[in-house]
Design a protein around this motif. Sequence first.
Motif, PDB file in Angstrom:
ATOM      1  N   ASP A  42       0.871  -1.183   0.000  1.00 50.20           N
ATOM      2  CA  ASP A  42       0.000   0.000   0.000  1.00 50.20           C
ATOM      3  C   ASP A  42       0.902   1.225   0.000  1.00 50.20           C
ATOM      4  O   ASP A  42       1.066   1.893   1.026  1.00 50.20           O
ATOM      5  CB  ASP A  42      -0.888   0.025   1.249  1.00 50.20           C
ATOM      6  N   PHE A  43       1.510   1.497  -1.144  1.00 48.46           N
ATOM      7  CA  PHE A  43       2.433   2.627  -1.224  1.00 48.46           C
ATOM      8  C   PHE A  43       1.722   3.926  -0.859  1.00 48.46           C
ATOM      9  O   PHE A  43       0.622   4.197  -1.326  1.00 48.46           O
ATOM     10  CB  PHE A  43       3.044   2.748  -2.614  1.00 48.46           C
ATOM     11  N   ILE A  44       2.358   4.736  -0.039  1.00 50.38           N
ATOM     12  CA  ILE A  44       1.839   6.046   0.332  1.00 50.38           C
ATOM     13  C   ILE A  44       2.099   7.028  -0.808  1.00 50.38           C
ATOM     14  O   ILE A  44       1.271   7.883  -1.111  1.00 50.38           O
ATOM     15  CB  ILE A  44       2.501   6.536   1.638  1.00 50.38           C
ATOM     16  N   GLN A  45       3.250   6.906  -1.421  1.00 53.34           N
ATOM     17  CA  GLN A  45       3.624   7.743  -2.560  1.00 53.34           C
ATOM     18  C   GLN A  45       3.599   6.874  -3.820  1.00 53.34           C
ATOM     19  O   GLN A  45       2.977   5.824  -3.827  1.00 53.34           O
ATOM     20  CB  GLN A  45       5.008   8.330  -2.320  1.00 53.34           C
ATOM     21  N   ALA A  46       4.290   7.296  -4.857  1.00 57.99           N
ATOM     22  CA  ALA A  46       4.344   6.531  -6.102  1.00 57.99           C
ATOM     23  C   ALA A  46       4.984   5.163  -5.851  1.00 57.99           C
ATOM     24  O   ALA A  46       5.862   5.037  -5.005  1.00 57.99           O
ATOM     25  CB  ALA A  46       5.152   7.295  -7.154  1.00 57.99           C
TER      26      ALA A  46
END
Length: 97
Positions: A42-46
Amino acid sequence: MRDIPPFKLVPEPLNEEAAALPPFQWAGDDIGRRHRLGGRPDFIQAPDVPKCSCGKEMTFYAQLDSINDEFILADCGMIYVFVCSDCWETKSVLQSF
């Protein structure tokens, strides 16, 4: 290595000091509960999937969430752990809001 099936990781305090830690005072409901083994990150950024030194894209292994306001990872961030099944190299990526 094929993708690892997803498992929810639920932190369990192993001593009184850990059990006494206060929860987040200001973060959203899911912050501190996003630990996972396998599945998709669940990447917060790219998305940031590293390549191994052998050149192959690494397999996502786990993500570890911030614990509370005292043990926070770069503004409610998470550590993502990746592994190469050919040479067993590991790498981690830290992302935050």
